[in-house]
Design a protein around this motif. Structure first.
Motif, PDB file in Angstrom:
ATOM      1  N   LEU A   1       0.822  -1.217   0.000  1.00 39.62           N
ATOM      2  CA  LEU A   1       0.000   0.000   0.000  1.00 39.62           C
ATOM      3  C   LEU A   1       0.854   1.263   0.000  1.00 39.62           C
ATOM      4  N   LEU A   2       1.936   1.250   0.807  1.00 37.03           N
ATOM      5  CA  LEU A   2       2.766   2.453   0.921  1.00 37.03           C
ATOM      6  C   LEU A   2       3.474   2.756  -0.397  1.00 37.03           C
ATOM      7  N   GLY A   3       3.932   1.698  -1.091  1.00 37.60           N
ATOM      8  CA  GLY A   3       4.547   1.887  -2.405  1.00 37.60           C
ATOM      9  C   GLY A   3       3.540   2.444  -3.402  1.00 37.60           C
ATOM     10  N   PHE A   4       2.288   2.005  -3.253  1.00 39.25           N
ATOM     11  CA  PHE A   4       1.220   2.488  -4.135  1.00 39.25           C
ATOM     12  C   PHE A   4       0.877   3.945  -3.825  1.00 39.25           C
ATOM     13  N   LEU A   5       0.891   4.280  -2.507  1.00 41.44           N
ATOM     14  CA  LEU A   5       0.532   5.650  -2.098  1.00 41.44           C
ATOM     15  C   LEU A   5       1.587   6.666  -2.530  1.00 41.44           C
ATOM     16  N   PHE A   6       2.863   6.248  -2.487  1.00 38.35           N
ATOM     17  CA  PHE A   6       3.941   7.190  -2.799  1.00 38.35           C
ATOM     18  C   PHE A   6       4.816   6.629  -3.926  1.00 38.35           C
ATOM     19  N   PRO A   7       4.284   6.508  -5.152  1.00 37.94           N
ATOM     20  CA  PRO A   7       5.063   5.906  -6.243  1.00 37.94           C
ATOM     21  C   PRO A   7       6.283   6.734  -6.635  1.00 37.94           C
ATOM     22  N   GLU A   8       6.222   8.085  -6.400  1.00 33.34           N
ATOM     23  CA  GLU A   8       7.314   8.973  -6.811  1.00 33.34           C
ATOM     24  C   GLU A   8       8.455   9.018  -5.788  1.00 33.34           C
ATOM     25  N   ALA A   9       8.210   8.445  -4.610  1.00 34.17           N
ATOM     26  CA  ALA A   9       9.186   8.598  -3.521  1.00 34.17           C
ATOM     27  C   ALA A   9      10.450   7.804  -3.788  1.00 34.17           C
ATOM     28  N   GLU A  10      11.582   8.387  -3.353  1.00 32.80           N
ATOM     29  CA  GLU A  10      12.878   7.680  -3.420  1.00 32.80           C
ATOM     30  C   GLU A  10      12.889   6.540  -2.409  1.00 32.80           C
ATOM     31  N   GLY A  11      12.176   6.739  -1.346  1.00 31.27           N
ATOM     32  CA  GLY A  11      12.088   5.731  -0.291  1.00 31.27           C
ATOM     33  C   GLY A  11      11.228   6.257   0.845  1.00 31.27           C
ATOM     34  N   LEU A  12      11.016   5.406   1.830  1.00 32.17           N
ATOM     35  CA  LEU A  12      10.155   5.781   2.947  1.00 32.17           C
ATOM     36  C   LEU A  12      10.892   5.618   4.269  1.00 32.17           C
ATOM     37  N   VAL A  13      10.725   6.599   5.137  1.00 35.51           N
ATOM     38  CA  VAL A  13      11.198   6.442   6.515  1.00 35.51           C
ATOM     39  C   VAL A  13      10.004   5.910   7.302  1.00 35.51           C
ATOM     40  N   ILE A  14      10.152   4.722   7.888  1.00 35.90           N
ATOM     41  CA  ILE A  14       9.037   4.109   8.616  1.00 35.90           C
ATOM     42  C   ILE A  14       9.398   4.015  10.096  1.00 35.90           C
ATOM     43  N   VAL A  15       8.596   4.691  10.920  1.00 28.61           N
ATOM     44  CA  VAL A  15       8.863   4.741  12.364  1.00 28.61           C
ATOM     45  C   VAL A  15       7.742   4.013  13.094  1.00 28.61           C
ATOM     46  N   ASN A  16       8.099   3.105  13.984  1.00 34.53           N
ATOM     47  CA  ASN A  16       7.107   2.464  14.848  1.00 34.53           C
ATOM     48  C   ASN A  16       7.287   3.008  16.253  1.00 34.53           C
ATOM     49  N   ALA A  17       6.187   3.417  16.871  1.00 34.29           N
ATOM     50  CA  ALA A  17       6.282   3.996  18.211  1.00 34.29           C
ATOM     51  C   ALA A  17       5.104   3.554  19.062  1.00 34.29           C
ATOM     52  N   ASN A  18       5.358   3.439  20.374  1.00 33.86           N
ATOM     53  CA  ASN A  18       4.308   3.049  21.328  1.00 33.86           C
ATOM     54  C   ASN A  18       3.894   4.258  22.154  1.00 33.86           C
ATOM     55  N   ASN A  19       2.602   4.391  22.373  1.00 34.82           N
ATOM     56  CA  ASN A  19       2.122   5.436  23.281  1.00 34.82           C
ATOM     57  C   ASN A  19       2.241   4.890  24.699  1.00 34.82           C
ATOM     58  N   THR A  20       3.260   5.314  25.427  1.00 35.05           N
ATOM     59  CA  THR A  20       3.497   4.792  26.772  1.00 35.05           C
ATOM     60  C   THR A  20       2.948   5.720  27.853  1.00 35.05           C
ATOM     61  N   GLY A  21       2.254   6.767  27.446  1.00 35.12           N
ATOM     62  CA  GLY A  21       1.664   7.688  28.423  1.00 35.12           C
ATOM     63  C   GLY A  21       0.230   7.291  28.735  1.00 35.12           C
TER      64      GLY A  21
END
Lengths: 150, 158
Positions: free
Chosen positions: B67-87
């Motif tokens: 899906l991400l490749g489809f959403l951003f076909p022009e992008a050189e690449g994607l920075v993908i960050v995973n984060a937890n809401n610990t608050g």
């Protein structure tokens, strides 16, 4: 007898006039004081509602462009008031020195304005030598400081 | 003379009453305004203390598919960050800002526990934040995520 009545009438009118003048002056003074209190309350509550946070990543090289001699600071509105993204409404200090508003450009980056939770990019035309530096941004009696190394 | 004194006294008392009325109409309103601003400020401080998150990992994907490749076909690449809401506060997705190598990224895609339509990141949920880079030869090193109240975390991009 008639002379005494006229004297009394004159004194009566004069005392009423003086009393009215005193009362009018008193109301005027209290009214001006009340207006000042209202304005001061608005300014104070505005200043309490205002908060900014510098969110620039000091670990990156994006804070200073040595080619353009320009400092670039990202500032997030973390308060509850809409701020004016205009360099004349923001005071910038670089290493304690005031930077003239003409050398500062404020550009909203997350939307068109500077509403709560939105970010602006503050570009400061100010050359820096290699070493440690500090930039302070003041908005509406609130400020935040960032220290970084070039 | 008696009438003069009584008349003058009545006028001055009336003046005092009006002045008192003027003062009583504005001073409590001003105090109320400042008190409510201070109360909102305390709430913000409480929210700030209760807001926290941690970055689990940050990756650079220069050959995005799905899906991400489809959403951003022009992008050189994607920075993908995973984060937890610990608050203990819910973070609004619109309040999240992402800096890649110190540069603000306007275009960001998010999915909370796989749901890319929600605008809320609740406690104990994991968010995947994707920032496409369009610059040729992009090779990001650092990413910084900022949320409500200016709470931020940064991480190296692997």
């Amino acid at each position: 007898m008639a002379l005494v009545s006229v004297e009394h009438l004159v004194l009566f009118i004069a005392s009423l006039l003086i009393a009215a003048t005193v009362a009018g002056a008193l109301i005027g003074v209290v009214d001006r004081g009340s207006n000042a209190v209202t304005q001061q309350s608005m300014a104070l509550s505005d200043s309490i509602d205002t908060d900014i946070t510098i969110i620039s990543d000091r670990g990156s090289d994006a804070m200073y462009d040595s080619g353009d001699e320009q400092i670039r600071v990202l500032v997030k509105n973390t308060g509850e008031t809409h701020l004016n993204p205009n360099s004349s409404r923001i005071d910038v200090l670089v290493n304690g020195d005031f930077v003239h508003p003409d050398d500062v450009t404020v550009t909203p980056v997350s939307s068109d304005g500077w509403a709560p939770q939105e970010v602006v990019l503050v570009k400061i035309d100010h050359g820096l030598d290699a070493g440690d530096h500090r930039v302070t941004i003041h908005v509406n009696r609130n400020s935040d400081t960032i220290q970084f190394r070039v | 003379m008696g009438f003069s004194v009584s008349g003058a006294t009545v006028i001055i008392i009336l003046g005092l009453l009006v002045a008192f009325g003027v003062a009583m109409a504005t001073v409590p309103a001003g105090i109320d305004q400042v008190t409510s601003a201070q109360s909102a400020s305390s709430d913000r401080l409480l929210g700030q203390q209760n807001t926290d998150f941690e970055i689990v990992d940050a990756k650079w994907d220069d050959e995005p598919g799905g899906l991400l490749g489809f959403l951003f076909p022009e992008a050189e690449g994607l920075v993908i960050v995973n984060a937890n809401n610990t608050g203990t506060t819910t973070i609004e997705i619109d309040d999240i800002d992402v800096l890649v190598d110190g540069t603000y990224r306007e275009e960001v895609h998010t999915a909370v526990n796989g749901n890319n339509e929600t605008r809320l990141w609740q406690p104990n949920e994991t968010i995947e934040i994707t920032a496409p880079l369009f610059e040729e030869g992009a090779d990001p090193e650092r990413v910084k995520v900022i949320v409500t109240h200016g709470i931020s975390e940064s991480a190296g991009v692997g």
